[in-house]
Design a protein around this motif. Structure first.
Motif, PDB file in Angstrom:
ATOM      1  N   LEU A  28      31.377  46.418  56.996  1.00  0.00           N
ATOM      2  CA  LEU A  28      31.005  46.327  58.415  1.00  0.00           C
ATOM      3  C   LEU A  28      30.701  44.894  58.780  1.00  0.00           C
ATOM      4  CD1 LEU A  28      29.958  47.641  61.147  1.00  0.00           C
ATOM      5  CD2 LEU A  28      27.734  47.833  60.002  1.00  0.00           C
ATOM      6  N   GLU A  29      31.208  44.448  59.921  1.00  0.00           N
ATOM      7  CA  GLU A  29      30.756  43.209  60.551  1.00  0.00           C
ATOM      8  C   GLU A  29      29.862  43.626  61.719  1.00  0.00           C
ATOM      9  OE1 GLU A  29      33.976  40.212  61.265  1.00  0.00           O
ATOM     10  OE2 GLU A  29      35.206  41.780  60.339  1.00  0.00           O
ATOM     11  N   ILE A  65      23.548  50.230  52.734  1.00  0.00           N
ATOM     12  CA  ILE A  65      24.460  49.099  52.496  1.00  0.00           C
ATOM     13  C   ILE A  65      25.114  49.226  51.127  1.00  0.00           C
ATOM     14  CG2 ILE A  65      24.579  46.597  52.182  1.00  0.00           C
ATOM     15  CD1 ILE A  65      22.217  46.404  54.196  1.00  0.00           C
ATOM     16  N   GLU A  66      24.313  49.472  50.112  1.00  0.00           N
ATOM     17  CA  GLU A  66      24.818  49.521  48.738  1.00  0.00           C
ATOM     18  C   GLU A  66      25.760  50.689  48.495  1.00  0.00           C
ATOM     19  OE1 GLU A  66      21.089  47.412  46.373  1.00  0.00           O
ATOM     20  OE2 GLU A  66      21.081  49.593  46.647  1.00  0.00           O
ATOM     21  N   HIS A  67      25.610  51.760  49.257  1.00  0.00           N
ATOM     22  CA  HIS A  67      26.425  52.958  49.056  1.00  0.00           C
ATOM     23  C   HIS A  67      27.724  52.939  49.856  1.00  0.00           C
ATOM     24  CE1 HIS A  67      22.737  55.477  47.583  1.00  0.00           C
ATOM     25  NE2 HIS A  67      23.127  54.553  46.722  1.00  0.00           N
ATOM     26  N   GLY A  68      27.991  51.866  50.575  1.00  0.00           N
ATOM     27  CA  GLY A  68      29.263  51.755  51.279  1.00  0.00           C
ATOM     28  C   GLY A  68      30.421  51.631  50.306  1.00  0.00           C
ATOM     29  N   MET A  69      31.624  51.757  50.813  1.00  0.00           N
ATOM     30  CA  MET A  69      32.797  51.693  49.945  1.00  0.00           C
ATOM     31  C   MET A  69      32.847  50.376  49.174  1.00  0.00           C
ATOM     32  SD  MET A  69      36.815  52.163  51.003  1.00  0.00           S
ATOM     33  CE  MET A  69      36.436  53.776  51.695  1.00  0.00           C
ATOM     34  N   LEU A  70      32.502  49.284  49.850  1.00  0.00           N
ATOM     35  CA  LEU A  70      32.494  47.978  49.198  1.00  0.00           C
ATOM     36  C   LEU A  70      31.087  47.534  48.798  1.00  0.00           C
ATOM     37  CD1 LEU A  70      35.030  46.152  51.573  1.00  0.00           C
ATOM     38  CD2 LEU A  70      35.482  47.092  49.292  1.00  0.00           C
ATOM     39  N   GLY A  71      30.088  48.162  49.403  1.00  0.00           N
ATOM     40  CA  GLY A  71      28.708  47.844  49.053  1.00  0.00           C
ATOM     41  C   GLY A  71      28.201  46.550  49.632  1.00  0.00           C
ATOM     42  N   ARG A  72      28.767  46.121  50.759  1.00  0.00           N
ATOM     43  CA  ARG A  72      28.305  44.892  51.386  1.00  0.00           C
ATOM     44  C   ARG A  72      28.706  44.886  52.859  1.00  0.00           C
ATOM     45  NH1 ARG A  72      32.335  43.441  47.590  1.00  0.00           N
ATOM     46  NH2 ARG A  72      34.306  42.833  48.577  1.00  0.00           N
ATOM     47  N   ILE A  73      27.877  44.230  53.673  1.00  0.00           N
ATOM     48  CA  ILE A  73      28.163  44.065  55.098  1.00  0.00           C
ATOM     49  C   ILE A  73      27.920  42.614  55.482  1.00  0.00           C
ATOM     50  CG2 ILE A  73      27.481  46.461  55.588  1.00  0.00           C
ATOM     51  CD1 ILE A  73      24.913  45.344  56.863  1.00  0.00           C
ATOM     52  N   SER A  96      24.205  42.507  50.643  1.00  0.00           N
ATOM     53  CA  SER A  96      24.782  43.457  49.696  1.00  0.00           C
ATOM     54  C   SER A  96      23.754  44.149  48.812  1.00  0.00           C
ATOM     55  CB  SER A  96      25.800  42.743  48.795  1.00  0.00           C
ATOM     56  OG  SER A  96      25.172  41.687  48.083  1.00  0.00           O
ATOM     57  N   ASP A  97      22.521  43.689  48.851  1.00  0.00           N
ATOM     58  CA  ASP A  97      21.500  44.264  47.977  1.00  0.00           C
ATOM     59  C   ASP A  97      20.125  43.914  48.539  1.00  0.00           C
ATOM     60  OD1 ASP A  97      21.229  41.570  47.417  1.00  0.00           O
ATOM     61  OD2 ASP A  97      22.164  41.699  45.440  1.00  0.00           O
ATOM     62  N   ALA A  98      19.079  44.300  47.798  1.00  0.00           N
ATOM     63  CA  ALA A  98      17.719  44.065  48.285  1.00  0.00           C
ATOM     64  C   ALA A  98      17.430  42.577  48.433  1.00  0.00           C
ATOM     65  CB  ALA A  98      16.711  44.709  47.335  1.00  0.00           C
ATOM     66  N   THR A 140      35.965  46.539  57.810  1.00  0.00           N
ATOM     67  CA  THR A 140      36.715  47.718  58.219  1.00  0.00           C
ATOM     68  C   THR A 140      36.291  48.167  59.614  1.00  0.00           C
ATOM     69  OG1 THR A 140      35.085  49.146  57.127  1.00  0.00           O
ATOM     70  CG2 THR A 140      37.002  48.485  55.836  1.00  0.00           C
ATOM     71  N   ARG A 141      35.093  47.735  60.042  1.00  0.00           N
ATOM     72  CA  ARG A 141      34.615  48.012  61.394  1.00  0.00           C
ATOM     73  C   ARG A 141      33.934  46.769  61.941  1.00  0.00           C
ATOM     74  NH1 ARG A 141      30.305  51.458  60.990  1.00  0.00           N
ATOM     75  NH2 ARG A 141      30.262  51.220  58.718  1.00  0.00           N
TER      76      ARG A 141
END
Length: 268
Positions: A28-29, A65-73, A96-98, A140-141
């Motif tokens: 996601l952006e 965020i971490e559970h996304g397909m790529l795990g990063r926004i 992408s993480d905490a 992707t979005r």
């Protein structure tokens, strides 16, 4: 990589700087567009900053965020008010993480918000659309997330800006803040602001809104909305189905209600 291919890549990079640097894929952006217009006082502006800061430190947001397909926004945060009054607070940042989420939250604390007169949701949206082209990410979005406590009254009509964003492949989500306090010049707050956002502001695939019933509830509304945006499930959330839950006597204000108020003030 063999020598011939390596030489080709180096040559292309020299001729077209940046051409060999592919944008980093993300789930996601997300451009966070936050209202600091004259109807918002300094305390309320800070409450919004604090709400976003707390949300990006929330474990549920980080898990989303971490559970996304790529795990990063990729996330950016800018504040807006009247026509062409936009100030970037945090430029495009990978989360992408905490650790990176907490770092983003920390960047929001480096300088205080500044309020400015008038309300141009259209400028906030128009700024956001080309802003996506000026980052190093490929999502992707693409989503502009507009929060505010009033209707557009400066710049182009908000529906024109929304439609331009949707045509460019950008979704506009909303977080209307119900504020019972009179605005500048003693103007009463816009009635049914949630309906105004529903009909005039949000648009695009999966567009939705989450209502903050007061500034004190802003932080929780932000947290819920971010989880939905990151997960891409906003369209399935009850917040998007507000029309089915409304009593029949509620009538949405016209999309030029803010402009009507300005004209009425200027004519007096």
């Amino acid at each position: 990589m063999n020598r011939t291919l390596a030489l080709l890549v180096a040559t292309l990079a020299a001729i077209y700087p940046g051409a060999a640097l592919a944008a980093q894929p993300v789930d996601l952006e997300l451009a966070l567009a936050v209202d600091v217009s004259g109807s918002i006082d300094d305390e309320e502006a800070q409450l919004q900053r604090d709400g976003y800061g707390a949300a990006f430190q929330d474990p549920a947001v980080i898990r989303a965020i971490e559970h996304g397909m790529l795990g990063r926004i990729a996330v950016a945060y800018y504040e807006w008010a009247g026509f062409d009054r936009v100030r970037v607070i945090v430029d495009w940042t990978l989360v992408s993480d905490a650790t990176s989420a907490h770092a983003f939250a920390g960047l929001l604390t480096l300088e205080p918000p500044r309020t400015v007169r008038r309300t141009s949701i259209s400028s906030a949206i128009d700024f956001g659309v080309p802003y996506f082209e000026r980052n190093d990410f490929d999502g992707t979005r693409r989503v502009i997330d507009v929060s505010g406590d009033g209707a557009n009254n400066s710049g182009d009509l908000v529906t024109h800006a929304r439609d331009r964003a949707v045509a460019a492949g950008v979704t506009v989500n909303g977080l209307p803040i119900i504020n019972g306090r009179p605005g500048p010049f003693g103007w009463p707050p816009i009635e049914d602001l949630d309906l105004y956002y529903r009909d005039c502001v949000i648009g695009g695939p999966g567009a939705f809104l989450v209502v903050a019933s007061s500034f004190d509830e802003f932080a929780e509304a932000v947290r819920r909305k971010l989880i939905l945006e990151i997960a891409g499930t906003g369209a399935a959330h009850p917040a998007r189905l507000i029309p089915a839950q409304l009593p029949p006597e509620r009538i949405a204000p016209p999309c030029n209600i803010g402009e009507q108020r300005i004209r009425g003030f200027d004519d007096n």
